[in-house]
Scaffold this motif. Sequence first.
Motif, PDB file in Angstrom:
ATOM      1  N   UNK A 149     -20.884  -1.939  -2.589  1.00  0.00           N
ATOM      2  CA  UNK A 149     -19.766  -2.136  -3.506  1.00  0.00           C
ATOM      3  C   UNK A 149     -18.482  -2.281  -2.702  1.00  0.00           C
ATOM      4  N   UNK A 150     -17.478  -2.867  -3.347  1.00  0.00           N
ATOM      5  CA  UNK A 150     -16.155  -2.892  -2.725  1.00  0.00           C
ATOM      6  C   UNK A 150     -15.093  -2.882  -3.814  1.00  0.00           C
ATOM      7  N   UNK A 151     -13.912  -2.420  -3.442  1.00  0.00           N
ATOM      8  CA  UNK A 151     -12.735  -2.441  -4.312  1.00  0.00           C
ATOM      9  C   UNK A 151     -11.547  -2.883  -3.477  1.00  0.00           C
ATOM     10  N   UNK A 152     -10.655  -3.614  -4.101  1.00  0.00           N
ATOM     11  CA  UNK A 152      -9.390  -4.002  -3.471  1.00  0.00           C
ATOM     12  C   UNK A 152      -8.283  -3.322  -4.251  1.00  0.00           C
ATOM     13  N   UNK A 153      -7.445  -2.569  -3.558  1.00  0.00           N
ATOM     14  CA  UNK A 153      -6.318  -1.889  -4.182  1.00  0.00           C
ATOM     15  C   UNK A 153      -5.033  -2.369  -3.525  1.00  0.00           C
ATOM     16  N   UNK A 154      -3.969  -2.397  -4.306  1.00  0.00           N
ATOM     17  CA  UNK A 154      -2.668  -2.805  -3.781  1.00  0.00           C
ATOM     18  C   UNK A 154      -1.597  -1.880  -4.333  1.00  0.00           C
ATOM     19  N   UNK A 155      -0.617  -1.588  -3.497  1.00  0.00           N
ATOM     20  CA  UNK A 155       0.535  -0.797  -3.919  1.00  0.00           C
ATOM     21  C   UNK A 155       1.736  -1.340  -3.163  1.00  0.00           C
ATOM     22  N   UNK A 156       2.626  -1.994  -3.879  1.00  0.00           N
ATOM     23  CA  UNK A 156       3.758  -2.695  -3.281  1.00  0.00           C
ATOM     24  C   UNK A 156       4.748  -1.751  -2.606  1.00  0.00           C
ATOM     25  N   UNK A 157       5.245  -2.157  -1.446  1.00  0.00           N
ATOM     26  CA  UNK A 157       6.249  -1.355  -0.733  1.00  0.00           C
ATOM     27  C   UNK A 157       7.534  -1.214  -1.539  1.00  0.00           C
ATOM     28  N   UNK A 158       7.800  -2.134  -2.455  1.00  0.00           N
ATOM     29  CA  UNK A 158       9.011  -2.020  -3.265  1.00  0.00           C
ATOM     30  C   UNK A 158       8.935  -0.824  -4.211  1.00  0.00           C
ATOM     31  N   UNK A 159       7.760  -0.292  -4.437  1.00  0.00           N
ATOM     32  CA  UNK A 159       7.590   0.881  -5.305  1.00  0.00           C
ATOM     33  C   UNK A 159       7.573   2.182  -4.510  1.00  0.00           C
ATOM     34  N   UNK A 160       7.750   2.104  -3.207  1.00  0.00           N
ATOM     35  CA  UNK A 160       7.651   3.278  -2.343  1.00  0.00           C
ATOM     36  C   UNK A 160       9.011   3.707  -1.844  1.00  0.00           C
ATOM     37  N   UNK A 161       9.103   4.957  -1.471  1.00  0.00           N
ATOM     38  CA  UNK A 161      10.289   5.498  -0.812  1.00  0.00           C
ATOM     39  C   UNK A 161       9.829   6.012   0.546  1.00  0.00           C
ATOM     40  N   UNK A 162       9.357   5.086   1.404  1.00  0.00           N
ATOM     41  CA  UNK A 162       8.768   5.523   2.662  1.00  0.00           C
ATOM     42  C   UNK A 162       9.752   5.585   3.806  1.00  0.00           C
ATOM     43  N   UNK A 163      10.833   4.845   3.713  1.00  0.00           N
ATOM     44  CA  UNK A 163      11.768   4.824   4.831  1.00  0.00           C
ATOM     45  C   UNK A 163      13.121   4.346   4.350  1.00  0.00           C
ATOM     46  N   UNK A 164      14.150   4.921   4.880  1.00  0.00           N
ATOM     47  CA  UNK A 164      15.505   4.518   4.508  1.00  0.00           C
ATOM     48  C   UNK A 164      15.720   3.048   4.783  1.00  0.00           C
ATOM     49  N   UNK A 165      15.085   2.501   5.820  1.00  0.00           N
ATOM     50  CA  UNK A 165      15.299   1.118   6.237  1.00  0.00           C
ATOM     51  C   UNK A 165      14.184   0.190   5.771  1.00  0.00           C
ATOM     52  N   UNK A 166      13.520   0.528   4.666  1.00  0.00           N
ATOM     53  CA  UNK A 166      12.437  -0.299   4.164  1.00  0.00           C
ATOM     54  C   UNK A 166      12.971  -1.681   3.793  1.00  0.00           C
ATOM     55  N   UNK A 167      12.291  -2.707   4.303  1.00  0.00           N
ATOM     56  CA  UNK A 167      12.686  -4.078   4.007  1.00  0.00           C
ATOM     57  C   UNK A 167      11.472  -4.835   3.517  1.00  0.00           C
ATOM     58  N   UNK A 168      11.670  -6.068   3.134  1.00  0.00           N
ATOM     59  CA  UNK A 168      10.534  -6.883   2.710  1.00  0.00           C
ATOM     60  C   UNK A 168       9.594  -7.158   3.876  1.00  0.00           C
ATOM     61  N   UNK A 169      10.076  -6.972   5.089  1.00  0.00           N
ATOM     62  CA  UNK A 169       9.233  -7.161   6.272  1.00  0.00           C
ATOM     63  C   UNK A 169       8.699  -5.812   6.734  1.00  0.00           C
ATOM     64  N   UNK A 170       8.173  -5.032   5.798  1.00  0.00           N
ATOM     65  CA  UNK A 170       7.729  -3.673   6.104  1.00  0.00           C
ATOM     66  C   UNK A 170       6.618  -3.646   7.147  1.00  0.00           C
ATOM     67  N   UNK A 171       5.862  -4.728   7.254  1.00  0.00           N
ATOM     68  CA  UNK A 171       4.794  -4.745   8.248  1.00  0.00           C
ATOM     69  C   UNK A 171       5.334  -4.668   9.669  1.00  0.00           C
ATOM     70  N   UNK A 172       6.630  -4.904   9.838  1.00  0.00           N
ATOM     71  CA  UNK A 172       7.203  -4.830  11.177  1.00  0.00           C
ATOM     72  C   UNK A 172       7.606  -3.411  11.549  1.00  0.00           C
ATOM     73  N   UNK A 173       7.524  -2.475  10.601  1.00  0.00           N
ATOM     74  CA  UNK A 173       7.837  -1.085  10.913  1.00  0.00           C
ATOM     75  C   UNK A 173       6.752  -0.509  11.799  1.00  0.00           C
ATOM     76  N   UNK A 174       7.084   0.431  12.679  1.00  0.00           N
ATOM     77  CA  UNK A 174       6.051   1.044  13.506  1.00  0.00           C
ATOM     78  C   UNK A 174       5.094   1.835  12.637  1.00  0.00           C
TER      79      UNK A 174
END
Length: 114
Positions: free
Chosen positions: A78-103
């Motif tokens: 079996x498999x499942x695909x889940x998604x949770x948008x970074x725009x719904x998160x409060x993970x970093x003060x400097x969160x941008x649309x290019x979140x994949x570039x964060x360490x």
Amino acid sequence: MVLRKAGLGIRQQAPIAVWYRGERIGRFRADLLVEDTVLVELKAAKGLDPAHEAQLLNALKATNIEIGLLFNFGPKPQFRRLAFSNTRKNICVHLTSAAHSLPLAQPEGVGEGP
């Protein structure tokens, strides 16, 4: 592995920074991390359980990763695909649309105060 042969970057047991209310509080180790953008969790159970999906969703909520794949290699694959948008998160003060570039994570002691 097929993904590597296809030219994709794969990391096993990859450490990923975990965030809560804008502060890094720890690390999570993903079974696989594909191209630093897809978190893959592997299971070998009778079937996928809601707890497995909750674990993956919580990891997506607490990290800068937006897409997660859950694979079960039990009696019935079996498999499942889940998604949770970074725009719904409060993970970093400097969160941008290019979140994949964060360490994703830093070695112990790096970037931490005295």
